[in-house]
Write a protein that holds these residues in place. Sequence first.
Motif, PDB file in Angstrom:
ATOM      1  N   THR A  80      39.011  67.618 103.807  1.00 22.13           N
ATOM      2  CA  THR A  80      38.670  66.531 102.907  1.00 22.13           C
ATOM      3  C   THR A  80      39.126  66.892 101.493  1.00 22.13           C
ATOM      4  O   THR A  80      39.423  68.052 101.199  1.00 22.13           O
ATOM      5  CB  THR A  80      37.147  66.268 102.906  1.00 22.13           C
ATOM      6  OG1 THR A  80      36.501  67.391 102.334  1.00 22.13           O
ATOM      7  CG2 THR A  80      36.631  65.964 104.297  1.00 22.13           C
ATOM      8  N   LEU A  81      39.114  65.888 100.650  1.00 20.25           N
ATOM      9  CA  LEU A  81      39.505  66.104  99.265  1.00 20.25           C
ATOM     10  C   LEU A  81      38.544  67.061  98.565  1.00 20.25           C
ATOM     11  O   LEU A  81      38.956  67.926  97.794  1.00 20.25           O
ATOM     12  CB  LEU A  81      39.547  64.757  98.528  1.00 20.25           C
ATOM     13  CG  LEU A  81      40.072  64.782  97.108  1.00 20.25           C
ATOM     14  CD1 LEU A  81      41.489  65.333  97.063  1.00 20.25           C
ATOM     15  CD2 LEU A  81      40.038  63.387  96.517  1.00 20.25           C
ATOM     16  N   SER A 140      36.805  69.522  99.913  1.00 21.49           N
ATOM     17  CA  SER A 140      37.036  70.905 100.338  1.00 21.49           C
ATOM     18  C   SER A 140      38.331  71.455  99.744  1.00 21.49           C
ATOM     19  O   SER A 140      38.416  72.645  99.430  1.00 21.49           O
ATOM     20  CB  SER A 140      37.044  71.013 101.858  1.00 21.49           C
ATOM     21  OG  SER A 140      38.088  70.249 102.407  1.00 21.49           O
ATOM     22  N   GLN A 141      39.337  70.598  99.558  1.00 16.05           N
ATOM     23  CA  GLN A 141      40.568  71.048  98.892  1.00 16.05           C
ATOM     24  C   GLN A 141      40.279  71.423  97.442  1.00 16.05           C
ATOM     25  O   GLN A 141      40.773  72.436  96.944  1.00 16.05           O
ATOM     26  CB  GLN A 141      41.631  69.945  98.935  1.00 16.05           C
ATOM     27  CG  GLN A 141      42.223  69.718 100.301  1.00 16.05           C
ATOM     28  CD  GLN A 141      43.195  68.547 100.309  1.00 16.05           C
ATOM     29  OE1 GLN A 141      43.316  67.810  99.346  1.00 16.05           O
ATOM     30  NE2 GLN A 141      43.876  68.378 101.422  1.00 16.05           N
ATOM     31  N   PHE A 142      39.458  70.610  96.762  1.00 15.54           N
ATOM     32  CA  PHE A 142      39.097  70.903  95.378  1.00 15.54           C
ATOM     33  C   PHE A 142      38.316  72.209  95.295  1.00 15.54           C
ATOM     34  O   PHE A 142      38.587  73.059  94.453  1.00 15.54           O
ATOM     35  CB  PHE A 142      38.278  69.749  94.789  1.00 15.54           C
ATOM     36  CG  PHE A 142      37.821  69.995  93.389  1.00 15.54           C
ATOM     37  CD1 PHE A 142      38.715  69.954  92.338  1.00 15.54           C
ATOM     38  CD2 PHE A 142      36.494  70.287  93.120  1.00 15.54           C
ATOM     39  CE1 PHE A 142      38.303  70.190  91.037  1.00 15.54           C
ATOM     40  CE2 PHE A 142      36.067  70.525  91.826  1.00 15.54           C
ATOM     41  CZ  PHE A 142      36.979  70.480  90.784  1.00 15.54           C
ATOM     42  N   ARG A 143      37.355  72.369  96.194  1.00 20.83           N
ATOM     43  CA  ARG A 143      36.555  73.600  96.217  1.00 20.83           C
ATOM     44  C   ARG A 143      37.455  74.815  96.443  1.00 20.83           C
ATOM     45  O   ARG A 143      37.298  75.849  95.802  1.00 20.83           O
ATOM     46  CB  ARG A 143      35.495  73.515  97.300  1.00 20.83           C
ATOM     47  CG  ARG A 143      34.651  74.786  97.375  1.00 20.83           C
ATOM     48  CD  ARG A 143      33.539  74.636  98.331  1.00 20.83           C
ATOM     49  NE  ARG A 143      32.504  73.922  97.583  1.00 20.83           N
ATOM     50  CZ  ARG A 143      31.274  73.761  98.000  1.00 20.83           C
ATOM     51  NH1 ARG A 143      30.917  74.214  99.168  1.00 20.83           N
ATOM     52  NH2 ARG A 143      30.386  73.133  97.263  1.00 20.83           N
ATOM     53  N   GLY A 144      38.426  74.684  97.357  1.00 22.89           N
ATOM     54  CA  GLY A 144      39.368  75.776  97.601  1.00 22.89           C
ATOM     55  C   GLY A 144      40.195  76.097  96.374  1.00 22.89           C
ATOM     56  O   GLY A 144      40.455  77.261  96.052  1.00 22.89           O
ATOM     57  N   SER A 145      40.598  75.054  95.661  1.00 24.50           N
ATOM     58  CA  SER A 145      41.358  75.235  94.423  1.00 24.50           C
ATOM     59  C   SER A 145      40.534  75.982  93.377  1.00 24.50           C
ATOM     60  O   SER A 145      41.035  76.890  92.707  1.00 24.50           O
ATOM     61  CB  SER A 145      41.726  73.874  93.845  1.00 24.50           C
ATOM     62  OG  SER A 145      43.060  73.605  93.994  1.00 24.50           O
ATOM     63  N   ARG A 164      37.976  77.949  93.891  1.00 23.73           N
ATOM     64  CA  ARG A 164      37.771  79.340  94.338  1.00 23.73           C
ATOM     65  C   ARG A 164      39.005  80.188  94.071  1.00 23.73           C
ATOM     66  O   ARG A 164      38.888  81.344  93.666  1.00 23.73           O
ATOM     67  CB  ARG A 164      37.398  79.369  95.810  1.00 23.73           C
ATOM     68  CG  ARG A 164      35.982  78.907  96.033  1.00 23.73           C
ATOM     69  CD  ARG A 164      35.559  79.097  97.459  1.00 23.73           C
ATOM     70  NE  ARG A 164      34.176  78.681  97.590  1.00 23.73           N
ATOM     71  CZ  ARG A 164      33.674  78.139  98.674  1.00 23.73           C
ATOM     72  NH1 ARG A 164      34.430  77.970  99.733  1.00 23.73           N
ATOM     73  NH2 ARG A 164      32.410  77.788  98.715  1.00 23.73           N
TER      74      ARG A 164
END
Length: 93
Positions: free
Chosen positions: A1-2, A4-9, A11
């Motif tokens: 999801t968007l 989770s991509q943001f959270r990964g970014s 991190r």
Amino acid sequence: TLGSQFRGSIRALIASLRETTPHFIRCIKPNSSKLPFSFDSQTVLRQMRTGGLVEAIEIRRHGLPYRKTHEEFLRQYSAIELLRADGEGEEGA
């Protein structure tokens, strides 16, 4: 999801910051319309004023150091701290 991509970014950014010794990070957008090669001086000036950059420059001009306390930094960037705390103990975080 968007999300989770943001959270990964975030991190990845935090991991990168932990490996360095940054003095400050300031992002200034050159225009509101997200167009390349377009510079809106009023937009930039507004961001510099609201982001405290103008004050920091004036303080530096007078030869005085400018540093935020840890508490001031956390108050301003608490979302990053919450993401970091949420990711502690996870593999690959």
